[in-house]
Design a protein around this motif. Structure first.
Motif: not given
Length: 483
Positions: A375-379, A383-384, A407-411, A418-421
């Motif tokens: 996960v990246v924060n580009d702004g 908040v990512s 984004i609150t989760a990545l798994a 890849i699951d992203v919440v």
């Protein structure tokens, strides 16, 4: 019908009573537009039909035709509404919230597809993934607290460390059969002061058929099933263990060694240790100069290590190695394309709460399929909203995907996807193809899923997903499933 459904979306799915853009319930605008279109169309069709049938049908006949027309339109109308709303998932069960609220959640294991073991500071508790039923509970010994757990549980055996007043974390280590809850063995060890002070990694690990723990001046391998001593790897007096982790039949070990000038002459050594014999397969020097403020093994297979130097201009990022110990790439935490978010508690955290004494951190990374995904924060600060993948061969970014919400989760999910919440007004679950970052279908809105700030998500064998809340004291259920 669309008017009623539009009101339902505003009242039930929009709790803030206002929305804009991606915050609005999915499908609300077209549902209201269709409600207006069908409302005007109904009036027009009724007027035309009344004139055309004048003298041919009685008033009762006209009413009968109208009722039949409405009934004929309900089913396709409902299908249209479902299509506009997109995939939805609802909570099918949840378990009770944590009591007492003062306990701490350290992590979890999934020994098989039918159960999950959640580890708290006071108890280990196994739940069935089909209905959330409690299968067994193992309380911590009297006057002791669980302070650490192995990240993996090979052969269905989990290793935990305990602490009590006046003793460091991991002074007592035990192994638990995760299928039955039976404690297989318990053993007292003596972690060295240098090892426990400032260490950011796990204080114990498991690999193959071996449990690995810290002992004074050494890292020790114990039989995973019986706790019998197998090997002892001595650590030089000038070095201390900063962390280690196990995967397969190997243990990745990080040591911090000081030279004559202890305050500045600091070297980090990275070693792969054979879990069966305790011999070093290879040893490398991490690319750092001077003292470090954080070290974390992100993955033991493939090898990925996070390291942050104390020097403001020093290296702060992820170092990647191949199976032979050759350094492949260095990915800076902060770069021109965005800042890596390794944990939901801060981009450079990795030592939050009790992570420094062995808690399993909630990392926002996945490694596999030839890429390191983060996960990246580009702004906006804090908040990512993006996910990037970097090549394990050279560290270059191979794909990036932005989301509207944080984004609150990545798994890692089913079949390696890849699951992203993401979370804003509601929670949504997205599925990505790991090699390209392409979306696999539309996101699913998670209805009635009370998630804590830190949580883990896993696919269920029965279908849907399992969410493990990793925070206590916030009124959220310990575990819940959605379908």
């Amino acid at each position: 019908m669309y008017g009623v459904l539009g009101v339902k979306l505003m009242v039930v799915d929009m709790p803030a009573n206002e929305c804009s853009g991606s915050d609005c319930p999915r499908g609300m605008l077209p549902v209201w537009l269709l409600a207006v279109v069908f409302g005007v169309g109904r009036a027009a069709v009724a007027a035309i039909a009344s004139r055309m049938t004048e003298g041919f049908l009685s008033s009762r006949g006209i009413v009968a035709v109208g009722v039949l027309g409405v009934l004929a339109g309900v089913w396709p109308g409902w299908l249209g509404y479902v299509w506009l709303r997109g995939p939805q998932m609802d909570a099918v069960w949840e378990v009770a919230r944590d009591r007492p609220s003062s306990v701490e959640v350290l992590g979890y294991w999934t020994p098989d597809a039918s159960s999950v073991v959640r580890v708290r500071s006071d108890v280990l508790r196994a739940y069935g993934t089909a209905r959330g039923d409690v299968r067994w509970s193992v309380p911590a010994p009297a006057r002791s607290s669980v302070c650490a757990l192995s990240r993996t549980a090979p052969s269905g055996i989990g290793v935990v460390g305990f602490e009590r007043r006046g003793q460091p974390c991991g002074a007592t280590v035990a192994a638990v059969d995760l299928r039955t809850g039976r404690t297989l063995w318990s053993r007292d060890v003596t972690p060295g002061d240098r090892d426990t002070a400032g260490g950011d990694g796990l204080v114990l690990a498991s690999a193959g058929t071996t449990a690995v723990v810290r002992d004074r001046g050494a890292v020790v391998g114990l039989g995973l099933g019986d706790g019998s001593p197998r090997w002892r790897l001595g650590i030089p007096q000038s070095c201390g263990v900063r962390g280690f982790d196990g995967s397969g039949d190997g243990v990745l070990l990080v040591e911090e060694c000081t030279g004559a000038v202890a305050s500045r002459d600091v070297t980090l050594r990275l070693s792969l240790v054979d879990a069966g014999s305790g011999g070093r397969v290879w040893q490398r020097t991490l690319p750092t100069t001077g003292p470090v403020r954080a070290v974390q093994v992100l993955s033991a297979d493939p090898v990925a290590v996070y390291v942050a130097e104390q020097d403001e201009r020093g290296f702060n990022g992820v170092v990647l190695y191949d199976d032979a110990g050759r350094r492949r790439a260095m990915i800076p935490l902060a770069g021109p394309e965005g800042d890596l978010t390794l944990t939901p508690y801060g981009a450079a955290g990795l030592g939050y709460g009790s992570a420094a004494r062995g808690r399993m951190p909630v990392l926002h990374v996945a490694v596999g399929h030839g890429v390191f995904i983060s996960v990246v924060n580009d702004g906006e600060q804090g908040v990512s909203r993006g996910v990037s993948a970097y090549s394990l061969a050279d560290g270059r970014r191979v794909w990036h995907r932005d989301f509207d919400d944080g984004i609150t989760a990545l798994a890692t999910g089913r079949d390696g996807e890849i699951d992203v919440v993401t979370s804003q007004t509601w929670n949504q679950l997205w599925r990505l193809e790991p090699r390209s970052g392409a979306l696999k279908g539309e996101s699913a809105v998670l209805h009635g899923a009370p998630l804590s700030t830190g949580f883990a998500v896993r696919p269920r064998a029965q279908g849907g997903y399992l969410f493990v809340n990793l925070e206590a004291g916030n009124g959220r259920p310990a575990l819940l499933a959605v379908e």
